[in-house]
Design a protein around this motif. Structure first.
Motif, PDB file in Angstrom:
ATOM      1  N   LYS A   1     -31.301  -5.238  26.627  1.00  0.00           N
ATOM      2  CA  LYS A   1     -32.363  -5.018  27.611  1.00  0.00           C
ATOM      3  C   LYS A   1     -31.965  -5.803  28.852  1.00  0.00           C
ATOM      4  N   SER A   2     -32.828  -6.656  29.364  1.00  0.00           N
ATOM      5  CA  SER A   2     -32.421  -7.462  30.506  1.00  0.00           C
ATOM      6  C   SER A   2     -31.388  -8.499  30.054  1.00  0.00           C
ATOM      7  N   ILE A   3     -30.528  -8.891  30.977  1.00  0.00           N
ATOM      8  CA  ILE A   3     -29.491  -9.856  30.651  1.00  0.00           C
ATOM      9  C   ILE A   3     -30.102 -11.265  30.627  1.00  0.00           C
ATOM     10  N   PRO A   4     -29.915 -12.016  29.557  1.00  0.00           N
ATOM     11  CA  PRO A   4     -30.422 -13.388  29.534  1.00  0.00           C
ATOM     12  C   PRO A   4     -29.902 -14.175  30.738  1.00  0.00           C
ATOM     13  N   LYS A   5     -30.748 -14.992  31.299  1.00  0.00           N
ATOM     14  CA  LYS A   5     -30.408 -15.699  32.527  1.00  0.00           C
ATOM     15  C   LYS A   5     -29.113 -16.490  32.392  1.00  0.00           C
ATOM     16  N   GLU A   6     -28.971 -17.214  31.304  1.00  0.00           N
ATOM     17  CA  GLU A   6     -27.797 -18.054  31.137  1.00  0.00           C
ATOM     18  C   GLU A   6     -26.531 -17.210  31.049  1.00  0.00           C
ATOM     19  N   LYS A   7     -26.629 -16.062  30.404  1.00  0.00           N
ATOM     20  CA  LYS A   7     -25.456 -15.190  30.273  1.00  0.00           C
ATOM     21  C   LYS A   7     -25.088 -14.578  31.622  1.00  0.00           C
ATOM     22  N   LEU A   8     -26.095 -14.195  32.394  1.00  0.00           N
ATOM     23  CA  LEU A   8     -25.827 -13.637  33.716  1.00  0.00           C
ATOM     24  C   LEU A   8     -25.170 -14.684  34.613  1.00  0.00           C
ATOM     25  N   LEU A   9     -25.744 -15.882  34.643  1.00  0.00           N
ATOM     26  CA  LEU A   9     -25.206 -16.927  35.516  1.00  0.00           C
ATOM     27  C   LEU A   9     -23.816 -17.383  35.077  1.00  0.00           C
ATOM     28  N   GLY A  10     -23.520 -17.247  33.797  1.00  0.00           N
ATOM     29  CA  GLY A  10     -22.220 -17.655  33.289  1.00  0.00           C
ATOM     30  C   GLY A  10     -21.218 -16.527  33.153  1.00  0.00           C
ATOM     31  N   SER A  11     -21.547 -15.375  33.688  1.00  0.00           N
ATOM     32  CA  SER A  11     -20.707 -14.188  33.508  1.00  0.00           C
ATOM     33  C   SER A  11     -19.420 -14.218  34.319  1.00  0.00           C
ATOM     34  N   GLY A  12     -19.375 -15.045  35.358  1.00  0.00           N
ATOM     35  CA  GLY A  12     -18.219 -15.039  36.242  1.00  0.00           C
ATOM     36  C   GLY A  12     -18.300 -13.991  37.330  1.00  0.00           C
ATOM     37  N   ALA A  13     -19.431 -13.318  37.433  1.00  0.00           N
ATOM     38  CA  ALA A  13     -19.604 -12.275  38.446  1.00  0.00           C
ATOM     39  C   ALA A  13     -19.673 -12.880  39.838  1.00  0.00           C
ATOM     40  N   ASP A  14     -19.230 -12.081  40.808  1.00  0.00           N
ATOM     41  CA  ASP A  14     -19.461 -12.473  42.192  1.00  0.00           C
ATOM     42  C   ASP A  14     -20.517 -11.594  42.849  1.00  0.00           C
ATOM     43  N   LEU A  15     -20.987 -10.556  42.131  1.00  0.00           N
ATOM     44  CA  LEU A  15     -22.047  -9.684  42.645  1.00  0.00           C
ATOM     45  C   LEU A  15     -22.909  -9.194  41.489  1.00  0.00           C
ATOM     46  N   TYR A  16     -24.224  -9.227  41.674  1.00  0.00           N
ATOM     47  CA  TYR A  16     -25.174  -8.679  40.703  1.00  0.00           C
ATOM     48  C   TYR A  16     -25.971  -7.590  41.389  1.00  0.00           C
ATOM     49  N   VAL A  17     -25.898  -6.376  40.847  1.00  0.00           N
ATOM     50  CA  VAL A  17     -26.637  -5.239  41.394  1.00  0.00           C
ATOM     51  C   VAL A  17     -27.886  -5.045  40.546  1.00  0.00           C
ATOM     52  N   ASP A  18     -29.039  -5.219  41.189  1.00  0.00           N
ATOM     53  CA  ASP A  18     -30.321  -5.337  40.505  1.00  0.00           C
ATOM     54  C   ASP A  18     -31.171  -4.091  40.753  1.00  0.00           C
TER      55      ASP A  18
END
Length: 361
Positions: free
Chosen positions: A113-130
C-alpha cells in the motif's frame, strides 16, 4: 466518502484500479518552468505543488520512487522507467498494458500500500512522485515524511496534481470536463525527467484521439446526452459509490458524449445509496471491474457485475438494466489519471454513440 471507500475505490489504487482524488473543472495549473525549450532535457525545472509552493529540479533524477501505479505507468511511457527504483501500491496483475507489463513487473515494491516512511526515506531516491498528496488514508499528510525529512534524505518531492489536489483549498469546485490536468501531469513529469519531447508526443496522441471523438459528437446537444453511472462492483454491492464531478472519470464521461449522473456532487468520490441510483435512472451503466490478470477471469468479473444488477431488486428495473445498456470497461482506464483516459473516451463514445463513433478508428 472516506472511511468506507478506503475498502473500495480508494484502496483499489493498490491494484491500479482507481485514483482517489482529482482536480476539478478544466484542470489544475501545472506551473512548470524551465530555462530552455520544453522539448529538451533542460534544467533547472520548477514545478508547483497543490498549494502553489515551488520545487526546483536542478538536474535529471536518476533514482525515482513512485507512490503508486499511476505515476509509475506515466514514467514507463515517458521512457524513464529504468530510473524507477521502487513503488508503493504496485500495479495489479494484468493492469498494465502488455508493452509495459514486463518492465513494470521488475520495479521493486517498497509497500503493498503506501510506502512506510522509513523505507521511503532510506530508499536512496533523489525524486519521489506522489499521486496522493495529503490524503491520510493513502499514507500522506501526518503519516508521510515532512518536507524537512525529505530534504534531509536528499529526496525532492513532486506531485500528480490531477489526483493529489482534490481536497485542497485551491482545488476547482466545478465538475471536471476535460483532461487538461492529466495532460499537464504528463508534461510535468516529462520536464522533470528530461523526457519533455516524449511527453508532448503522448499528449498529442491523447488530444488527437479526443479531438476525433469531439468532432464526431459535435452535433449531439447537451440535453440528448445519455445518463451514465459508473458501477464499481469491486467496492462492494451493499452501498454504491458515486463517482463525482471532480474525479477524472467525469471528464472521460463528458468527453465521450455522456452525462455522469453524479456530476453534481462536489467531491471526487462519495458514498451513495441504491435509492440515489434509482432516482437517477441512468441510460448506461459502466461495469467498472478491475483487471483480474487474465481475459477469462476479467470477463467473469464483468459477468458477475451484470448479473448482480439484473438480479438485485433495487436495480433490475433501471432503464439501463432493462435495455442491456452496459459498458464493459475497467476501472483502471476510467478513474486513474493517465494516457489511457483517451482510450476510455473513445470506447465509451463508441458504445453509447455507435452510429457516430467507431472504436479503434
Amino acid at each position: 466518502m472516506r472511511p468506507r471507500v478506503v475498502c473500495g475505490i480508494a484502496a483499489a489504487v493498490a491494484l491500479f484500479a482507481t485514483a482517489c482524488g482529482s482536480g476539478g473543472g478544466g484542470g489544475q495549473s501545472v506551473s512548470v518552468t524551465a530555462q530552455a525549450a520544453p522539448t529538451g532535457g533542460s534544467y533547472p525545472v520548477t514545478v508547483a505543488d497543490c498549494a502553489g509552493k515551488d520545487t526546483t529540479i536542478s538536474k535529471a533524477p536518476t533514482k525515482i520512487v513512485t507512490s503508486n501505479a499511476a505515476s509509475l505507468e506515466m514514467l514507463l511511457r515517458l521512457g524513464a522507467g529504468d530510473r524507477v527504483i521502487g513503488t508503493g501500491f504496485p500495479p495489479g496483475k494484468g493492469s498494465l498494458p502488455a508493452d509495459l507489463a514486463e518492465q513494470g513487473a521488475k520495479v521493486p515494491v517498497l509497500g503493498d500500500k503506501s510506502i512506510p516512511k522509513e523505507k521511503l526515506l532510506g530508499s536512496g531516491a533523489d525524486l519521489y512522485v506522489d499521486t496522493f498528496g495529503a490524503m491520510p488514508m493513502m499514507g500522506g499528510g501526518a503519516t508521510g515524511p515532512s518536507p524537512e525529512e525529505f530534504a534531509a534524505a536528499g529526496i525532492q518531492h513532486v506531485y500528480l496534481l490531477s489526483t493529489a489536489c482534490a481536497g485542497t483549498p485551491k482545488a476547482a469546485k466545478a465538475p471536471r470536463t476535460d483532461l487538461a490536468a492529466v495532460e499537464d501531469d504528463i508534461r510535468r513529469l516529462g520536464a522533470v525527467t528530461g523526457t519533455a519531447a516524449r511527453a508532448e508526443e503522448l499528449v498529442t496522441g491523447m488530444e488527437k484521439q479526443i479531438g476525433e471523438v469531439r468532432t464526431a459528437l459535435a452535433g449531439v446537444p447537451e440535453d440528448k446526452r445519455p445518463g451514465y453511472f459508473v458501477f464499481d462492483f469491486d467496492a462492494g454491492t451493499k452501498q454504491p459509490t458515486a463517482v463525482c464531478g471532480r474525479q477524472v472519470a467525469n471528464a472521460v464521461i463528458s468527453l465521450a458524449g455522456a452525462r455522469n449522473v453524479f456530476a453534481d456532487c462536489d467531491a471526487d468520490f462519495k458514498p451513495g445509496s441504491w435509492e440515489d441510483v434509482v432516482a437517477k435512472n441512468p441510460d448506461w451503466i459502466q461495469l467498472a471491474v478491475r483487471n483480474r490478470g487474465s481475459e477469462e477471469a476479467t470477463r467473469k468479473a464483468f459477468d458477475d457485475a451484470e448479473a448482480f444488477l439484473k438480479g438485485f431488486p433495487a436495480t433490475q428495473g433501471l432503464k439501463a438494466v432493462q435495455e442491456g445498456h452496459f459498458v464493459r470497461l475497467g476501472s483502471e482506464v476510467t478513474t486513474i489519471a493517465g494516457v489511457r483516459n483517451a482510450d476510455a473516451v473513445r470506447q465509451i463514445a463508441a458504445t453509447v454513440h455507435p452510429d457516430l463513433v467507431k472504436n479503434g478508428q
